[in-house]
Enzyme design. Structure first.
Site, PDB file in Angstrom:
ATOM      1  N   ASP A 128     -25.583 -22.388  58.371  1.00 12.13           N
ATOM      2  CA  ASP A 128     -24.374 -21.636  57.241  1.00 12.13           C
ATOM      3  C   ASP A 128     -23.527 -20.893  58.149  1.00 12.13           C
ATOM      4  OD1 ASP A 128     -26.222 -21.675  54.614  1.00 12.13           O
ATOM      5  OD2 ASP A 128     -26.934 -19.907  54.921  1.00 12.13           O
ATOM      6  N   ARG A 179     -20.152 -28.739  55.059  1.00 17.22           N
ATOM      7  CA  ARG A 179     -19.222 -28.417  53.769  1.00 17.22           C
ATOM      8  C   ARG A 179     -18.035 -27.151  53.688  1.00 17.22           C
ATOM      9  NH1 ARG A 179     -25.034 -25.120  52.328  1.00 17.22           N
ATOM     10  NH2 ARG A 179     -23.583 -22.993  53.874  1.00 17.22           N
TER      11      ARG A 179
HETATM   12  C1  LIG Z   1     -23.898 -23.562  48.184  1.00 18.55           C
HETATM   13  C2  LIG Z   1     -22.473 -22.912  48.919  1.00 18.55           C
HETATM   14  C3  LIG Z   1     -22.443 -22.208  50.058  1.00 18.55           C
HETATM   15  C4  LIG Z   1     -22.332 -21.171  50.356  1.00 18.55           C
HETATM   16  N1  LIG Z   1     -22.886 -21.522  52.131  1.00 18.55           N
HETATM   17  C5  LIG Z   1     -21.294 -20.035  52.174  1.00 18.55           C
HETATM   18  C6  LIG Z   1     -21.968 -19.735  54.428  1.00 18.55           C
HETATM   19  O1  LIG Z   1     -22.454 -20.533  54.943  1.00 18.55           O
HETATM   20  N2  LIG Z   1     -20.818 -18.324  54.217  1.00 18.55           N
HETATM   21  C7  LIG Z   1     -19.778 -17.904  53.013  1.00 18.55           C
HETATM   22  O2  LIG Z   1     -19.026 -16.916  53.658  1.00 18.55           O
HETATM   23  N3  LIG Z   1     -19.546 -18.553  51.906  1.00 18.55           N
HETATM   24  C8  LIG Z   1     -20.729 -19.462  51.740  1.00 18.55           C
HETATM   25  N4  LIG Z   1     -20.852 -19.898  49.822  1.00 18.55           N
HETATM   26  C9  LIG Z   1     -19.683 -18.250  48.899  1.00 18.55           C
HETATM   27  C10 LIG Z   1     -18.439 -18.703  49.301  1.00 18.55           C
HETATM   28  O3  LIG Z   1     -17.477 -18.523  50.398  1.00 18.55           O
HETATM   29  C11 LIG Z   1     -17.779 -17.990  47.824  1.00 18.55           C
HETATM   30  O4  LIG Z   1     -17.904 -17.111  48.282  1.00 18.55           O
HETATM   31  C12 LIG Z   1     -18.338 -18.703  47.117  1.00 18.55           C
HETATM   32  O5  LIG Z   1     -18.963 -19.960  46.443  1.00 18.55           O
HETATM   33  C13 LIG Z   1     -17.428 -17.822  45.312  1.00 18.55           C
HETATM   34  O6  LIG Z   1     -15.844 -18.630  45.989  1.00 18.55           O
HETATM   35  P1  LIG Z   1     -15.768 -19.890  44.589  1.00 18.55           P
HETATM   36  O7  LIG Z   1     -15.494 -20.953  45.747  1.00 18.55           O
HETATM   37  O8  LIG Z   1     -17.020 -20.310  43.781  1.00 18.55           O
HETATM   38  O9  LIG Z   1     -14.477 -19.728  44.203  1.00 18.55           O
HETATM   39  P2  LIG Z   1     -13.929 -18.291  43.308  1.00 18.55           P
HETATM   40  O10 LIG Z   1     -12.628 -18.553  43.040  1.00 18.55           O
HETATM   41  O11 LIG Z   1     -14.573 -16.710  44.031  1.00 18.55           O
HETATM   42  O12 LIG Z   1     -14.331 -18.327  42.523  1.00 18.55           O
HETATM   43  C14 LIG Z   1     -14.450 -19.553  41.077  1.00 18.55           C
HETATM   44  C15 LIG Z   1     -15.331 -18.642  39.431  1.00 18.55           C
HETATM   45  O13 LIG Z   1     -16.232 -18.801  39.718  1.00 18.55           O
HETATM   46  C16 LIG Z   1     -17.262 -18.003  39.553  1.00 18.55           C
HETATM   47  N5  LIG Z   1     -17.962 -17.353  40.213  1.00 18.55           N
HETATM   48  C17 LIG Z   1     -17.288 -17.652  41.446  1.00 18.55           C
HETATM   49  N6  LIG Z   1     -18.940 -16.500  42.180  1.00 18.55           N
HETATM   50  C18 LIG Z   1     -19.500 -15.966  41.566  1.00 18.55           C
HETATM   51  C19 LIG Z   1     -21.231 -15.359  40.970  1.00 18.55           C
HETATM   52  N7  LIG Z   1     -20.684 -14.556  41.937  1.00 18.55           N
HETATM   53  N8  LIG Z   1     -20.929 -14.322  40.262  1.00 18.55           N
HETATM   54  C20 LIG Z   1     -20.328 -15.255  38.690  1.00 18.55           C
HETATM   55  N9  LIG Z   1     -19.640 -16.055  38.730  1.00 18.55           N
HETATM   56  C21 LIG Z   1     -18.863 -16.487  39.719  1.00 18.55           C
HETATM   57  C22 LIG Z   1     -15.951 -17.213  38.682  1.00 18.55           C
HETATM   58  O14 LIG Z   1     -16.411 -17.755  36.844  1.00 18.55           O
HETATM   59  C23 LIG Z   1     -15.114 -17.980  38.919  1.00 18.55           C
HETATM   60  O15 LIG Z   1     -13.686 -17.165  38.768  1.00 18.55           O
HETATM   61  C24 LIG Z   1     -21.016 -20.625  49.738  1.00 18.55           C
HETATM   62  C25 LIG Z   1     -21.295 -21.066  47.764  1.00 18.55           C
HETATM   63  C26 LIG Z   1     -21.665 -22.271  48.190  1.00 18.55           C
HETATM   64  C27 LIG Z   1     -21.357 -22.306  46.537  1.00 18.55           C
END
Ligand SMILES: Cc1cc2nc3c(=O)[nH]c(=O)nc-3n(C[C@H](O)[C@H](O)[C@H](O)COP(=O)(O)OP(=O)(O)OC[C@H]3O[C@@H](n4cnc5c(N)ncnc54)[C@H](O)[C@@H]3O)c2cc1C
Length: 270
Positions: free
Chosen positions: A92, A142
């Site tokens: 991560d 990722r």
């Molecule tokens: C597999 C995976 C690994 C990750 N690893 C890391 C990491 O190592 N370091 C790091 O900084 N971040 C990590 N993240 C978190 C990432 O950085 C984002 O904060 C998170 O994925 C939300 O961004 P998004 O791309 O989904 O887009 P966004 O624009 O935030 O969300 C798009 C849509 O997805 C839905 N959504 C998003 N988040 C949520 C939620 N919490 N609850 C409900 N609905 C939601 C909503 O409908 C939203 O409108 C990880 C995420 C995933 C999926």
């Protein structure tokens, strides 16, 4: 862990693979960091015994990054050594003050083990340069938008800029896959519009459906996870488990304050 394994077995029936992560960060005690590494070793062994399509993702501050680089590297090494070469151990990315140390340890691990992957965050200005520097080493990556509260001096504050940065970096990763420099580009996002753009880019570039890997968090956008799997893409769900849930939960709330109302409604409805 048992609940996480059960959840993964249910997902597997829908052709969705899993990545396990044991909640926790900023461990300041050596014995505890070693225990975390041993825990992951046992998880890897269990995955192998059950013959599951599952991998693990680790936070370096949970493996002792705040204590010493060497100590953290030893713990990471202990875990990757246990993993079979066809499965990836994901690392991560944490808050911006850890990026240099994380990338340094990642490079070191990648020299020894090609099956270690790193998370990069599209909201950081530096990520374009980090990606350029990493690609010659053939990393698995990722890509995520980024979950930490960062100052405007290091990360784009506007969502639109983060989304644009994400798509640019994603295209670069996919092009690198075609030229053999990024064996496994994976996209950690629930953003359905972005996923559509990525699918379209892949189709135009002649990728097979299975080359597009989307990773999401357990329980978020379930319908989309299933749709991707049914469509032949690689659909993967990250299952976080364990007792140390508070900082993780707060980051999820900050991303989507509507979750707080959702949770409160459910508490009072039950
Ligand atoms: C597999 C995976 C690994 C990750 N690893 C890391 C990491 O190592 N370091 C790091 O900084 N971040 C990590 N993240 C978190 C990432 O950085 C984002 O904060 C998170 O994925 C939300 O961004 P998004 O791309 O989904 O887009 P966004 O624009 O935030 O969300 C798009 C849509 O997805 C839905 N959504 C998003 N988040 C949520 C939620 N919490 N609850 C409900 N609905 C939601 C909503 O409908 C939203 O409108 C990880 C995420 C995933 C999926």
């Amino acid at each position: 862990m048992d609940a996480a394994l059960n959840a993964a077995q249910t997902l597997a029936k829908k052709n969705i693979a899993s990545v396990f992560t044991h909640l926790g960060e900023n461990v300041s005690d050596r014995a505890e960091a070693r225990q975390v590494a041993e825990h992951y070793v046992r998880v890897i062994q269990q995955i192998r015994q059950l013959d599951m399509s599952a991998e693990i993702s680790v936070k370096l501050t949970q493996l002792g990054l705040d204590l010493s680089l060497e100590f953290c590297a030893e713990n990471l090494d202990r875990i990757i050594r246990e993993e079979k070469p066809t499965s990836t151990v994901w690392v991560d990315m944490e808050s911006s003050n850890y990026v240099d140390a994380t990338l340094g340890l990642y490079r070191q691990a990648l020299k020894k083990y090609p099956n270690v992957g790193i998370c990069l965050q599209a909201y950081l200005y530096r990520t374009k340069d980090d990606l350029d520097d990493l690609l010659p080493l053939r990393p698995s990556i990722r890509l995520v938008k980024g979950a930490y509260k960062e100052p405007a001096s290091v990360a784009w504050p506007e969502k639109r800029r983060v989304d644009d940065s994400y798509f640019d970096l994603a295209q670069q990763m996919l092009r690198a896959k075609q030229s053999g420099n990024c064996p496994r580009p994976a996209f950690g996002t629930h953003d359905v519009a972005l996923i559509r753009r990525l699918s379209q880019f892949c189709a135009e570039r002649g990728f097979s459906k299975n080359d597009l890997e989307i990773q999401m968090l357990y329980g978020i956008q379930r319908a989309e996870q299933e749709r991707l799997a049914d469509d032949g893409c690689r659909s993967v769900v990250l299952i976080a488990y364990g007792n140390y849930w508070y900082p993780w939960f707060v980051r999820r709330l900050a991303e989507r304050p509507a979750n707080l109302w959702f949770m409160l409604r459910n508490v009072f409805a039950s």
